[in-house]
Each structure stands twice: as C-alpha cells, then as structure tokens.
Design a protein around this motif. Structure first.
Motif, mmCIF file in Angstrom:
data_model
loop_
_atom_site.group_PDB
_atom_site.id
_atom_site.type_symbol
_atom_site.label_atom_id
_atom_site.label_comp_id
_atom_site.label_asym_id
_atom_site.label_seq_id
_atom_site.Cartn_x
_atom_site.Cartn_y
_atom_site.Cartn_z
ATOM 1 N N PHE A 123 0.356 -1.054 -0.410
ATOM 2 C CA PHE A 123 -0.228 -0.072 -0.138
ATOM 3 C C PHE A 123 0.706 1.155 0.033
ATOM 4 O O PHE A 123 0.562 2.341 -0.619
ATOM 5 C CB PHE A 123 -0.884 -0.100 1.264
ATOM 6 C CG PHE A 123 -1.762 1.133 0.945
ATOM 7 C CD1 PHE A 123 -3.118 0.807 0.911
ATOM 8 C CD2 PHE A 123 -1.727 1.952 1.888
ATOM 9 C CE1 PHE A 123 -3.531 1.945 0.217
ATOM 10 C CE2 PHE A 123 -2.932 3.497 1.633
ATOM 11 C CZ PHE A 123 -3.536 3.317 1.107
ATOM 12 N N LEU A 124 1.587 0.869 1.155
ATOM 13 C CA LEU A 124 2.605 2.510 1.047
ATOM 14 C C LEU A 124 3.321 2.225 -0.615
ATOM 15 O O LEU A 124 3.373 3.145 -0.955
ATOM 16 C CB LEU A 124 4.373 1.635 1.708
ATOM 17 C CG LEU A 124 4.800 3.224 1.724
ATOM 18 C CD1 LEU A 124 4.298 4.500 3.214
ATOM 19 C CD2 LEU A 124 6.191 3.187 2.829
ATOM 20 N N ARG A 125 3.590 1.875 -1.175
ATOM 21 C CA ARG A 125 4.227 1.835 -2.709
ATOM 22 C C ARG A 125 3.347 1.855 -3.256
ATOM 23 O O ARG A 125 3.951 2.599 -4.996
ATOM 24 C CB ARG A 125 4.932 0.555 -2.840
ATOM 25 C CG ARG A 125 6.563 0.512 -2.188
ATOM 26 C CD ARG A 125 6.793 -0.649 -3.044
ATOM 27 N NE ARG A 125 6.557 -2.053 -3.688
ATOM 28 C CZ ARG A 125 6.053 -3.196 -3.093
ATOM 29 N NH1 ARG A 125 7.111 -3.393 -1.799
ATOM 30 N NH2 ARG A 125 6.029 -4.289 -3.179
ATOM 31 N N CYS A 126 2.103 2.031 -3.007
ATOM 32 C CA CYS A 126 0.910 2.621 -4.227
ATOM 33 C C CYS A 126 1.539 4.329 -4.104
ATOM 34 O O CYS A 126 0.588 4.798 -4.946
ATOM 35 C CB CYS A 126 -0.375 2.435 -3.994
ATOM 36 S SG CYS A 126 -0.423 0.388 -4.088
ATOM 37 N N LEU A 127 1.659 5.198 -2.981
ATOM 38 C CA LEU A 127 0.627 6.814 -2.961
ATOM 39 C C LEU A 127 2.293 7.355 -3.928
ATOM 40 O O LEU A 127 2.364 8.342 -4.154
ATOM 41 C CB LEU A 127 1.560 6.301 -1.067
ATOM 42 C CG LEU A 127 0.752 5.692 -0.508
ATOM 43 C CD1 LEU A 127 1.209 6.154 1.446
ATOM 44 C CD2 LEU A 127 -1.088 6.528 -0.542
ATOM 45 N N ASN A 128 3.395 6.126 -4.091
ATOM 46 C CA ASN A 128 4.443 7.018 -5.211
ATOM 47 C C ASN A 128 4.576 6.293 -6.365
ATOM 48 O O ASN A 128 5.774 6.165 -7.098
ATOM 49 C CB ASN A 128 5.930 7.805 -3.756
ATOM 50 C CG ASN A 128 6.867 7.131 -4.266
ATOM 51 O OD1 ASN A 128 6.001 5.113 -4.020
ATOM 52 N ND2 ASN A 128 7.562 7.280 -3.569
ATOM 53 N N ARG A 129 3.606 5.798 -6.904
ATOM 54 C CA ARG A 129 3.587 4.235 -7.528
ATOM 55 C C ARG A 129 4.891 3.905 -8.047
ATOM 56 O O ARG A 129 5.530 3.781 -9.009
ATOM 57 C CB ARG A 129 2.733 5.086 -9.165
ATOM 58 C CG ARG A 129 2.189 5.800 -8.765
ATOM 59 C CD ARG A 129 1.974 6.475 -10.911
ATOM 60 N NE ARG A 129 1.586 5.753 -11.282
ATOM 61 C CZ ARG A 129 1.843 6.259 -12.820
ATOM 62 N NH1 ARG A 129 1.112 7.571 -13.069
ATOM 63 N NH2 ARG A 129 1.883 5.942 -14.026
#
Ligand SMILES: Nc1ncnc2c1ncn2[C@@H]1O[C@H](COP(=O)(O)OP(=O)(O)OP(=O)(O)O)[C@@H](O)[C@H]1O
Length: 296
Positions: free
Chosen positions: A90-96
């Motif tokens: 989920f964290l990595r979704c926040l900056n693609r």
C-alpha cells in the motif's frame, strides 16, 4: 506524542503475558463480518492524499482489498500489521513505486492534493520528488555526502547557482539533524557514515527536493536503539513541514511518533484512528488481538 499515562497503559496491553493466552480470535470469523474499516479512515479537511477503493494485484493474486484512507497534512500516519498484510504494497502505491514491479496492478483512486497520481499524464519522476521515500536499509549513493543531497535538487532544477545549492545542502542536512556531524567532511563518501547517519543522510536527500509527503518503510529496522531514538525525534520534528507515512513493525515506535495508526490484516484496512485510541481502546477484535500479541 502520547501522554505518559497513555503510553504506560499501551505498554501494559502489549507486554502483559496473561493477555497473550486469555482470548482466542478466529481470524476468518473476524474478517468475515468486516465489511467496513473501523475508526476514522476519512478526514473532513487538511487532506494531503486521498485513497479510495484501492485494490492491488500481483498477477492473479490480490494483495490489497478495497482500501479507502485519507492521509492528513502534517500528520505521521503509522501503518502496522502482521507480516505480509500489505503495508509495504500500500505504501508503494502512494508514489507509484509499484510501477517498477511488472506483475503489479493498482486499481482505485489515489490523489495527491486532488491530482490523480495514476493519471497517464502524471510525471512519475516529479511525483516521486513530491512523495519521497526512505527505505528500510539506508541506501546512500556511493558519492560524497554533499553530492548525495545535492543530486536531486540539481536534476530537478531547484537551484540557479552553486551558492543556492550549498544552501539547500546545508538546510537539508540541518533539518535531518546531521549538519553538525558532517559539515567538516562533506566530501567524504556517504556510505562511510554510521548506519544511523546514513539513514539521516537519506532523509536529507529526500528533503532536499522539497517533498510534500515522505514515505518511510521501516526506517529504523536496521538501526541500533540510539540511532533509532535520533531518527524518531527527527520524524516528530519533520512533521511540522511534511506529511509522513511510516510502515513499522514496532508498536512502541508507532505509539511514540505517530498521530494516527492504520492496522492492516490480510490486505484489508481493518482500523484507522488516533494512535492512542488504537492502542488503548481498539475498535476491532483483530486490532486488539494484534496489539496484545495474540498473533503477528
Ligand atoms: N513483488 C511481489 N510479487 C508478488 N507478490 C508480492 C510482491 N511483493 C509483495 N507480494 C505479496 O503481497 C502480499 C503483501 O506483501 P507486503 O510486502 O506488502 O506485506 P507487508 O505487510 O509489508 O509485509 P512485511 O511486514 O513482511 O514487510 C504478500 O502476500 C506478499 O507475498
């Protein structure tokens, strides 16, 4: 920060061995009647990032299920949960950052200051400058301390001349609490610093390009307790200027540095609320089972 009493009551919850054996939670049952995240996933105002109905797949396998969550400006949001529950995904979704994984597909809406970050027109390099990232293991470039901090500012065209660049380097190192330790050896290689200093150098590198949000994936897990305390103090200080989203395995760390805590379980966002509420009076039995050490 939590009041001393709140911290004490949280510590007694997580450290009381009696709790560990007293209650059994049936995970499938608890998950089955969870159709909505407990607590306050959405905010009325001062939102930095809005995430709605986010699903993430690695190939056929779904790793994140329908997560809706606001991230408030100038808050530290801690993300906790058992290993493999999807925190880093989920964290990595926040900056693609998930774009770098071929099999990964992200669905739903993620907005930064109301801009759709998955818009095909979004400049991903610029997005990653606006939403910086600090990793579990400090990863300075094999270059000088100065160059580690100056590099991003230079390639993003943030300065007109060397004097301005010097100022950015000094200010970023100062804000990362490292200036006094390195000001006389800026030409030394960054990888020669101690682990804690390297992590603060990576934070200075992220700060130098003026991010709005800083993502931290277990930023202290490779550090000793003294370096951890220094980085935690720094995180508390950085909140004045930046929004911080931090994945941590340490509930004590979440309690020390975050204002809100999000609890993930098997790819679902089970509960998000003020940190003291989550640790002293959780709203979901799965959260309670995790913070009392009954699983994890
Ligand atoms: N690159 C990948 N390819 C395929 N599956 C992946 C990949 N990365 C993560 N996963 C899977 O997605 C799920 C969530 O993993 P993720 O790393 O996000 O969890 P986590 O909560 O951060 O775990 P940990 O606390 O152990 O770091 C897990 O089932 C994991 O195996």
């Amino acid at each position: 920060m939590l009041a001393v009493d709140q911290k004490r009551s949280f510590m007694s919850v997580v450290e009381n061995p009696v709790d560990k054996v007293s209650v059994e939670v049936s995970v499938p049952d608890a998950m089955a009647h969870q159709d909505k995240t407990v607590g306050k996933p959405l905010l009325d105002k001062k939102v930095s990032m809005r995430c709605r109905n986010v699903d993430v797949f690695y190939g056929e396998k779904q790793a994140i299920f329908d997560v809706s969550l606001d991230i408030g400006k100038h808050e530290v949001l801690a993300m906790i949960g058992p290993s493999g529950c999807g925190k880093s995904t989920f964290l990595r979704c926040l900056n693609r950052m998930n774009d770098t994984i071929d099999s990964c597909r992200v669905l739903g809406s993620l907005r930064l200051d109301d801009e759709d970050i998955y818009d095909p027109k979004m400049d991903v390099e610029l997005l990653r400058a606006r939403v910086g990232m600090v990793f579990q293991k400090p990863n300075p470039f094999p270059k000088s301390i100065y160059e580690n901090v100056a590099y991003g500012a230079r390639i993003h065209g943030l300065t007109r001349d060397k004097t301005e660049l010097d100022e950015i380097v000094e200010n970023s190192l100062a804000r990362a609490g490292l200036w006094n330790e390195v000001k006389d050896r800026l030409d030394d290689v960054g990888t020669g610093l101690s682990g804690g200093q390297q992590q603060r150098l990576c934070i200075a590198r992220a700060i130098a390009i003026n991010p709005e949000v800083i993502l931290m994936d277990e930023p202290c897990s490779a550090l000793d307790p003294i370096a951890t305390a220094t980085v935690e103090e720094l995180i508390d200080d950085l909140r004045r200027r930046y929004t911080i989203v931090m994945v941590t395995h340490s509930m004590q760390q979440a309690a020390r540095v975050s204002q809100r805590t999000a609890y993930f379980h098997m790819g679902k966002l089970v509960e998000v609320d003020k940190t003291d509420k989550v640790f002293t009076n959780p709203g979901h039995e799965l959260t309670e089972a995790y913070i009392t050490g009954r699983f994890g």
